[in-house]
Design a protein around this motif. Structure first.
Motif, short mmCIF file in Angstrom:
data_model
loop_
_atom_site.label_atom_id
_atom_site.label_comp_id
_atom_site.label_asym_id
_atom_site.label_seq_id
_atom_site.Cartn_x
_atom_site.Cartn_y
_atom_site.Cartn_z
N LEU A 26 0.91 -1.08 -0.03
CA LEU A 26 -0.06 0.06 -0.05
C LEU A 26 0.78 1.22 0.15
CD1 LEU A 26 -2.66 -0.84 2.21
CD2 LEU A 26 -2.67 -1.11 0.00
N LEU A 27 1.91 1.05 0.71
CA LEU A 27 2.92 2.26 0.70
C LEU A 27 3.50 2.60 -0.73
CD1 LEU A 27 4.45 4.46 1.73
CD2 LEU A 27 6.28 2.72 2.48
N ILE A 28 3.59 1.65 -1.56
CA ILE A 28 4.11 1.82 -2.96
C ILE A 28 2.90 2.81 -3.74
CG2 ILE A 28 4.56 0.54 -5.11
CD1 ILE A 28 6.04 -1.61 -3.40
N GLU A 29 1.75 2.31 -3.51
CA GLU A 29 0.71 2.85 -4.16
C GLU A 29 0.42 4.18 -3.83
OE1 GLU A 29 -3.19 0.57 -4.78
OE2 GLU A 29 -2.18 -1.25 -3.89
N CYS A 31 2.79 5.93 -2.54
CA CYS A 31 3.66 6.92 -3.24
C CYS A 31 3.52 7.03 -4.81
CB CYS A 31 5.14 6.15 -3.13
SG CYS A 31 5.55 6.20 -1.44
N GLY A 32 2.97 6.11 -5.61
CA GLY A 32 2.81 6.34 -7.00
C GLY A 32 4.01 5.99 -7.85
N GLU A 33 3.58 5.79 -9.07
CA GLU A 33 4.64 5.56 -9.88
C GLU A 33 5.78 6.76 -10.21
OE1 GLU A 33 5.13 4.10 -14.81
OE2 GLU A 33 3.34 4.96 -14.00
N PHE A 34 6.79 6.28 -9.82
CA PHE A 34 8.03 7.36 -9.68
C PHE A 34 7.92 8.44 -8.83
CE2 PHE A 34 7.97 5.82 -14.21
CZ PHE A 34 9.17 5.27 -14.29
N ASP A 35 7.13 7.83 -7.68
CA ASP A 35 6.73 8.84 -6.54
C ASP A 35 6.05 10.16 -6.95
OD1 ASP A 35 8.05 7.17 -4.76
OD2 ASP A 35 9.91 8.23 -4.56
N ARG A 36 5.25 9.87 -7.98
CA ARG A 36 4.47 11.16 -8.39
C ARG A 36 3.30 11.62 -7.59
NH1 ARG A 36 0.88 8.43 -13.23
NH2 ARG A 36 -0.27 7.06 -12.22
N ARG A 71 -1.99 10.30 5.55
CA ARG A 71 -2.72 9.36 6.49
C ARG A 71 -4.28 9.16 5.90
NH1 ARG A 71 -2.42 12.30 10.64
NH2 ARG A 71 -4.55 12.99 10.95
N LYS A 72 -4.69 10.35 5.31
CA LYS A 72 -5.91 10.01 4.64
C LYS A 72 -5.86 8.90 3.63
CE LYS A 72 -8.48 14.24 6.17
NZ LYS A 72 -9.12 15.71 5.85
N LEU A 73 -4.93 9.31 2.67
CA LEU A 73 -4.49 8.76 1.37
C LEU A 73 -4.40 7.12 1.77
CD1 LEU A 73 -2.93 11.28 -0.53
CD2 LEU A 73 -5.29 10.49 -0.91
N TYR A 74 -3.64 6.97 2.78
CA TYR A 74 -3.27 5.79 3.19
C TYR A 74 -4.67 4.93 3.64
CZ TYR A 74 -0.58 1.69 5.25
OH TYR A 74 -0.33 0.42 5.40
N ALA A 75 -5.38 5.54 4.52
CA ALA A 75 -6.83 4.83 5.00
C ALA A 75 -7.54 4.60 3.74
CB ALA A 75 -7.34 5.82 5.78
N ARG A 76 -7.62 5.53 2.69
CA ARG A 76 -8.29 4.89 1.54
C ARG A 76 -7.87 4.03 0.78
NH1 ARG A 76 -11.41 8.22 -2.09
NH2 ARG A 76 -11.11 7.39 -4.34
N LEU A 77 -6.59 3.64 0.66
CA LEU A 77 -6.02 2.46 0.24
C LEU A 77 -6.34 1.14 1.04
CD1 LEU A 77 -2.58 4.03 -0.90
CD2 LEU A 77 -4.33 3.15 -2.45
N GLU A 78 -6.26 1.28 2.36
CA GLU A 78 -6.75 0.30 3.21
C GLU A 78 -7.91 -0.11 2.93
OE1 GLU A 78 -4.32 0.22 7.13
OE2 GLU A 78 -5.46 1.96 7.08
N GLY A 80 -9.35 -0.45 0.06
CA GLY A 80 -9.69 -0.93 -1.26
C GLY A 80 -9.73 -0.03 -2.21
N ARG A 81 -9.95 1.31 -2.18
CA ARG A 81 -10.02 2.03 -3.19
C ARG A 81 -8.54 2.59 -3.57
NH1 ARG A 81 -14.91 4.11 -3.42
NH2 ARG A 81 -14.46 6.05 -4.19
N GLY A 82 -8.60 3.31 -4.86
CA GLY A 82 -7.41 3.87 -5.61
C GLY A 82 -7.14 5.02 -4.99
N VAL A 83 -5.79 5.78 -5.56
CA VAL A 83 -5.36 7.03 -5.47
C VAL A 83 -5.33 7.66 -6.54
CG1 VAL A 83 -3.75 8.58 -4.20
CG2 VAL A 83 -4.78 6.94 -2.92
N GLU A 84 -6.12 8.67 -6.82
CA GLU A 84 -5.74 9.44 -8.47
C GLU A 84 -5.27 11.01 -7.76
OE1 GLU A 84 -5.73 7.98 -11.04
OE2 GLU A 84 -6.43 6.05 -10.53
N PRO A 85 -4.75 11.43 -8.85
CA PRO A 85 -4.41 13.07 -8.82
C PRO A 85 -5.34 13.87 -8.09
CG PRO A 85 -3.44 12.16 -10.69
CD PRO A 85 -4.27 11.12 -10.25
N GLY A 86 -6.57 13.39 -8.72
CA GLY A 86 -7.86 14.36 -8.10
C GLY A 86 -8.21 13.93 -6.76
N ASP A 87 -7.87 12.64 -6.15
CA ASP A 87 -8.11 12.23 -4.79
C ASP A 87 -7.10 12.93 -3.89
OD1 ASP A 87 -10.12 10.50 -5.46
OD2 ASP A 87 -8.62 9.01 -6.12
N ILE A 88 -5.78 13.34 -4.33
CA ILE A 88 -4.90 13.79 -3.63
C ILE A 88 -5.15 15.48 -3.31
CG2 ILE A 88 -2.45 14.61 -3.57
CD1 ILE A 88 -1.93 12.05 -5.24
#
Length: 335
Positions: A26-29, A31-36, A71-78, A80-88
């Motif tokens: 989940l940490l890799i997700e 951070c995103g591809e190339f830490d974007r 913390r919010k984004l990690y909880a979102r991944l936990e 089962g939801r993805g993280v897109e630029p709009g979510d950030i």
């Protein structure tokens, strides 16, 4: 997930906040591809984020805000939801809202991760990304007549059409009716070629664009052919009673007072109506009062009608759009 604030050094070195994440996948997700994803957070909050194994170290004055976002984004991944630029962008916009609204921080995280206000359509799930958008969506579901007023790019029409599609596919309304005044935006286009549909379609294109985001092309075409979805100029609404329908009037600032009253009184049994507009983009002839401003004044105290207002802070297009709107607002004479 553990958060460890480091004591402030005496030599003036930037204070660092360390966050530990138990699930490396989940940490890799996160951070995103190339830490974007980290780069986007760094840009939005002017912080620096370093990866160290299963930890992230945050440096900068806004480190606490960045930690809240992570913390919010990690909880979102936990969940089962993805993280897109709009979510950030949404997480950054909504940071600190717990203190402002009196909601416990844990509730804010839970609401964010489970998408409490998400709008399901055939092609995608839509989530309001600012507090003003959240309040707007709540009122779209709660009230039979709702107004969304604010500058371009704040999601007024997009969210209204998303809710309309959601209500239709869930069987709450039988049809969707989308309308706009066919007013030229400061240009004389002359006589357009083609039949009536071909003449008015250029004015209606933004509504088609929104629908294409929510419904598969073949299904949308069929619904339009069956008139389950209607897209028509405001003038075509005269004399109709719109029952069991979700009705959206876009660009309402270009409706005259008479047109606005005519449209509002079309509301029939089992229907809901949304009026959206931008008071700064009136294209009516000089001396003609905008029906949106008139309706806002006359209906402000009428029970069952909601008014939601947006500012440049709610713009969800390119960040430059918000800066352009703010610059124009600053240049406008005080009213």
């Amino acid at each position: 997930m553990a958060i460890t604030p480091l004591a402030a050094p005496t030599d003036g070195t930037p204070v660092e906040l360390s966050l530990e994440f138990p699930d490396n996948r989940l940490l890799i997700e996160l951070c995103g591809e190339f830490d974007r994803n980290l780069a986007q957070i760094e840009h939005l909050l002017s912080v620096h984020v370093l990866r160290r194994g299963n930890q992230l170290a945050v440096l900068g004055d806004a480190r606490d805000e960045a930690a809240e976002v992570l913390r919010k984004l990690y909880a979102r991944l936990e969940s089962g939801r993805g993280v897109e630029p709009g979510d950030i962008d949404a997480a950054v916009r909504l940071r600190g809202s717990a203190e402002e609204t009196g909601t416990r921080d844990g509730d804010q995280i839970e609401m964010f991760q489970r998408g409490a206000l998400e709008i399901g359509t055939r092609k995608k799930t839509v989530e309001p990304r600012t507090e003003a958008q959240q309040a707007y969506v709540r009122n779209l579901y709660k009230h039979e007549l709702a107004f969304g007023i604010g500058p371009a790019g704040t999601g007024k029409t997009y969210l209204a059409v998303a809710v309309a599609v959601n209500q239709m596919i869930n069987g709450h309304v039988d049809k969707i009716i989308l309308s706009r005044p066919a007013v030229e935006a400061g240009e004389r286009l002359g006589f357009l070629p083609g039949d009536m549909k071909e003449k008015v379609d250029p004015y209606m294109q933004p509504l088609y664009d929104a629908l294409n985001d929510f419904l598969p092309a073949k299904q949308l075409q069929k619904l339009i052919e069956e008139k389950t979805i209607e897209i028509a100029p405001l003038a075509f609404m005269r004399g109709r009673t719109l029952s069991n329908a979700y009705v959206v009037l876009d660009e309402a600032q270009n409706a005259t007072g008479m047109q606005m009253k005519m449209f509002l009184t079309r509301l029939g049994q089992g229907s809901r109506m949304v009026i959206t507009g931008d008071r700064s983009q009136v294209d009516l002839p000089r001396g003609v009062t905008s029906g949106l401003s008139e309706a806002e004044r006359i209906l402000k105290d009428v029970k069952g009608i909601s008014f939601n207002y947006f500012t440049a802070k709610d713009v969800v297009r390119h960040p430059m759009v918000a800066r352009i709107i703010e610059a124009y607002d600053a240049d406008s004479p005080a009213v």
